[in-house]
Design a protein around this motif. Structure first.
Motif, mmCIF file in Angstrom:
data_model
loop_
_atom_site.group_PDB
_atom_site.id
_atom_site.type_symbol
_atom_site.label_atom_id
_atom_site.label_comp_id
_atom_site.label_asym_id
_atom_site.label_seq_id
_atom_site.Cartn_x
_atom_site.Cartn_y
_atom_site.Cartn_z
ATOM 1 N N MET A 190 0.816 -1.302 0.110
ATOM 2 C CA MET A 190 0.028 -0.209 0.056
ATOM 3 C C MET A 190 0.796 1.260 0.033
ATOM 4 O O MET A 190 1.717 1.390 0.839
ATOM 5 N N SER A 191 0.736 2.237 -0.847
ATOM 6 C CA SER A 191 1.488 3.240 -1.031
ATOM 7 C C SER A 191 0.983 4.536 -0.192
ATOM 8 O O SER A 191 -0.266 4.515 0.395
ATOM 9 N N PHE A 192 1.771 5.589 -0.096
ATOM 10 C CA PHE A 192 1.161 6.593 0.729
ATOM 11 C C PHE A 192 1.634 7.879 0.187
ATOM 12 O O PHE A 192 2.707 8.054 -0.749
ATOM 13 N N THR A 193 0.956 9.087 0.434
ATOM 14 C CA THR A 193 1.175 10.460 -0.203
ATOM 15 C C THR A 193 1.983 11.256 0.861
ATOM 16 O O THR A 193 1.854 11.152 1.906
ATOM 17 N N THR A 194 2.349 12.328 0.327
ATOM 18 C CA THR A 194 2.920 13.417 1.281
ATOM 19 C C THR A 194 1.910 13.749 2.239
ATOM 20 O O THR A 194 2.141 14.422 3.324
ATOM 21 N N ASP A 235 -0.567 12.183 3.337
ATOM 22 C CA ASP A 235 -0.614 11.056 4.605
ATOM 23 C C ASP A 235 0.334 11.350 5.690
ATOM 24 O O ASP A 235 0.379 11.399 6.765
ATOM 25 N N VAL A 236 1.817 11.775 5.234
ATOM 26 C CA VAL A 236 2.810 11.951 6.134
ATOM 27 C C VAL A 236 2.298 13.288 6.950
ATOM 28 O O VAL A 236 2.694 13.493 8.268
ATOM 29 N N VAL A 237 1.897 14.189 6.311
ATOM 30 C CA VAL A 237 1.386 15.508 6.953
ATOM 31 C C VAL A 237 0.179 15.355 8.226
ATOM 32 O O VAL A 237 0.455 15.891 9.223
ATOM 33 N N LYS A 238 -0.644 14.404 7.617
ATOM 34 C CA LYS A 238 -1.721 13.992 8.629
ATOM 35 C C LYS A 238 -1.168 13.288 9.618
ATOM 36 O O LYS A 238 -1.612 13.592 10.792
ATOM 37 N N LEU A 239 -0.263 12.304 9.584
ATOM 38 C CA LEU A 239 0.350 11.672 10.521
ATOM 39 C C LEU A 239 1.178 12.470 11.529
ATOM 40 O O LEU A 239 1.070 12.204 12.879
ATOM 41 N N ARG A 240 1.825 13.524 11.130
ATOM 42 C CA ARG A 240 2.651 14.309 11.880
ATOM 43 C C ARG A 240 1.778 15.104 12.665
ATOM 44 O O ARG A 240 2.043 15.581 13.845
ATOM 45 N N LYS A 241 0.390 15.440 12.108
ATOM 46 C CA LYS A 241 -0.381 16.294 12.801
ATOM 47 C C LYS A 241 -1.077 15.468 13.903
ATOM 48 O O LYS A 241 -1.157 16.114 14.956
ATOM 49 N N VAL A 242 -1.427 14.570 13.702
ATOM 50 C CA VAL A 242 -2.084 13.359 14.811
ATOM 51 C C VAL A 242 -1.049 13.204 15.868
ATOM 52 O O VAL A 242 -1.537 13.082 17.026
ATOM 53 N N ALA A 278 7.484 5.625 9.519
ATOM 54 C CA ALA A 278 6.651 4.750 10.074
ATOM 55 C C ALA A 278 5.751 4.183 9.297
ATOM 56 O O ALA A 278 5.091 3.132 9.040
ATOM 57 N N LEU A 279 4.998 5.206 8.017
ATOM 58 C CA LEU A 279 4.206 4.891 7.065
ATOM 59 C C LEU A 279 4.949 3.890 6.128
ATOM 60 O O LEU A 279 4.239 3.075 5.543
ATOM 61 N N LYS A 280 6.059 4.090 6.016
ATOM 62 C CA LYS A 280 6.846 3.156 5.026
ATOM 63 C C LYS A 280 7.022 1.729 5.653
ATOM 64 O O LYS A 280 6.629 0.797 5.003
ATOM 65 N N ASP A 281 7.198 1.508 6.913
ATOM 66 C CA ASP A 281 7.284 0.370 7.614
ATOM 67 C C ASP A 281 5.838 -0.360 7.693
ATOM 68 O O ASP A 281 5.712 -1.381 7.813
ATOM 69 N N ALA A 282 4.948 0.615 7.727
ATOM 70 C CA ALA A 282 3.418 0.127 7.623
ATOM 71 C C ALA A 282 2.838 -0.054 6.436
ATOM 72 O O ALA A 282 1.701 -0.449 6.265
ATOM 73 N N GLU A 283 3.837 0.012 5.327
ATOM 74 C CA GLU A 283 3.138 -0.257 4.017
ATOM 75 C C GLU A 283 2.005 0.762 3.417
ATOM 76 O O GLU A 283 1.005 0.193 3.089
ATOM 77 N N GLY A 284 2.089 1.883 4.069
ATOM 78 C CA GLY A 284 1.048 2.943 3.740
ATOM 79 C C GLY A 284 -0.315 2.873 4.767
ATOM 80 O O GLY A 284 -1.063 3.764 4.556
ATOM 81 N N ASP A 285 -0.322 1.856 5.686
ATOM 82 C CA ASP A 285 -1.369 1.846 6.664
ATOM 83 C C ASP A 285 -1.263 2.583 7.688
ATOM 84 O O ASP A 285 -0.465 2.384 8.706
ATOM 85 N N PHE A 286 -2.060 3.760 7.607
ATOM 86 C CA PHE A 286 -2.041 4.782 8.511
ATOM 87 C C PHE A 286 -2.135 4.468 10.028
ATOM 88 O O PHE A 286 -1.437 4.979 10.801
#
Length: 274
Positions: free
Chosen positions: A1-5, A7-14, A25-33
């Motif tokens: 599963m891929s992820f976008t910038t 997604d990174v910004v959202k994860l940072r905010k949360v 973290a998104l890379k290790d989780a294969e894009g699973d938020f």
């Protein structure tokens, strides 16, 4: 599963974690938020365990009141270094904890730690932020006051905070002046009546012993010691202290000058430099 910038910004905010930590973290989780968020939290727990024996003596002390100024609190969030203590993200996190304390009007540190924000307890959030900062964090102190009026004061630098409550509403500057008096003069009680008798007896016995060792006449010792005790009251009790802005009057006189019925009902002071 891929992820976008995004997604990174959202994860940072949360999570509050850094951009690279979120990306990894998104890379290790294969894009699973959700899994990525879990990874960041697990990292926080791991770092917290590794740094459990470290000394978290720095941090911020914050005082704030509700909109109606009838409930207020002091919150202290510790970290290891002054560098982190001055970090905007760290201070914002402490303020977020404070907002939760005021909104829920909690009465203890344990109750504050148990509050959940977006499904995560504040205690768990502190652990998560340990992973973000790389330092041991500790939500170490909480005190609340409630009355007709509660006034906060934070000394510049967030190292010293005070809180004072009054039996009735008062002018903003009057309340602030008393809160600043507490910061500057560090009283230990409101007045002599609020000091435990055991402490008074100990201070009186100390004074008697002092003057006896100085060779004062035994017949005069009681009178001299009582005079010393009254001076001690002026040093350690808020209402009897000399007002720092005008040492010709006491805080009690200052309050009566503004409102004959106004008095302090409680106060608290916390200094990270103590």
């Amino acid at each position: 599963m891929s992820f976008t910038t995004a997604d990174v910004v959202k994860l940072r905010k949360v999570s509050g974690a850094g951009m690279m930590d979120c990306k990894n973290a998104l890379k290790d989780a294969e894009g699973d938020f959700d899994r990525a968020l879990e990874i960041i939290r697990e990292k926080g727990k791991l770092i917290a365990n590794k740094r459990a024996d470290r000394d978290a003596a720095e941090g911020v002390a914050i005082a704030k009141v509700t909109a109606d100024a009838k409930f207020g609190a002091i919150v202290v969030l510790n970290c290891e270094t002054d560098f982190v203590a001055k970090n905007e993200t760290f201070v914002s996190f402490a303020e977020k904890i404070m907002e939760a304390a005021l909104e829920n009007k909690v009465e203890s540190l344990e109750a504050l730690k148990a509050i959940e924000i977006n499904g995560v307890s504040i205690e768990a959030m502190v652990t998560e932020q340990t992973g973000v900062t790389g330092e041991k964090l500790d939500l170490s102190y909480f005190k609340c006051l409630a009355d007709e009026a509660v006034v906060p004061y934070i000394h510049p630098g967030n190292k010293l905070a005070t809180l004072v409550s009054f039996n009735k509403t008062t002018e903003e500057q009057v309340g602030k002046d008393v809160a600043m008096q507490i910061a500057a003069m560090a009283p230990v009680a409101i007045d002599e009546a609020s000091i435990p008798q055991a402490e008074i007896d100990k201070e009186l016995a100390f004074a008697k012993e002092k003057y006896r060792n100085e060779g004062k006449p035994e017949a005069m010792i009681e009178k001299i010691a009582l005079g010393s005790l009254n001076k001690w009251y002026k040093d350690v009790t808020l209402l009897n202290q000399a007002y720092v802005k005008d040492n010709k009057m006491s805080i009690k006189d200052f309050l009566k000058q503004n409102d004959a019925e106004l008095t302090v009902t409680a106060f608290d002071r916390y200094s990270l430099d103590a």
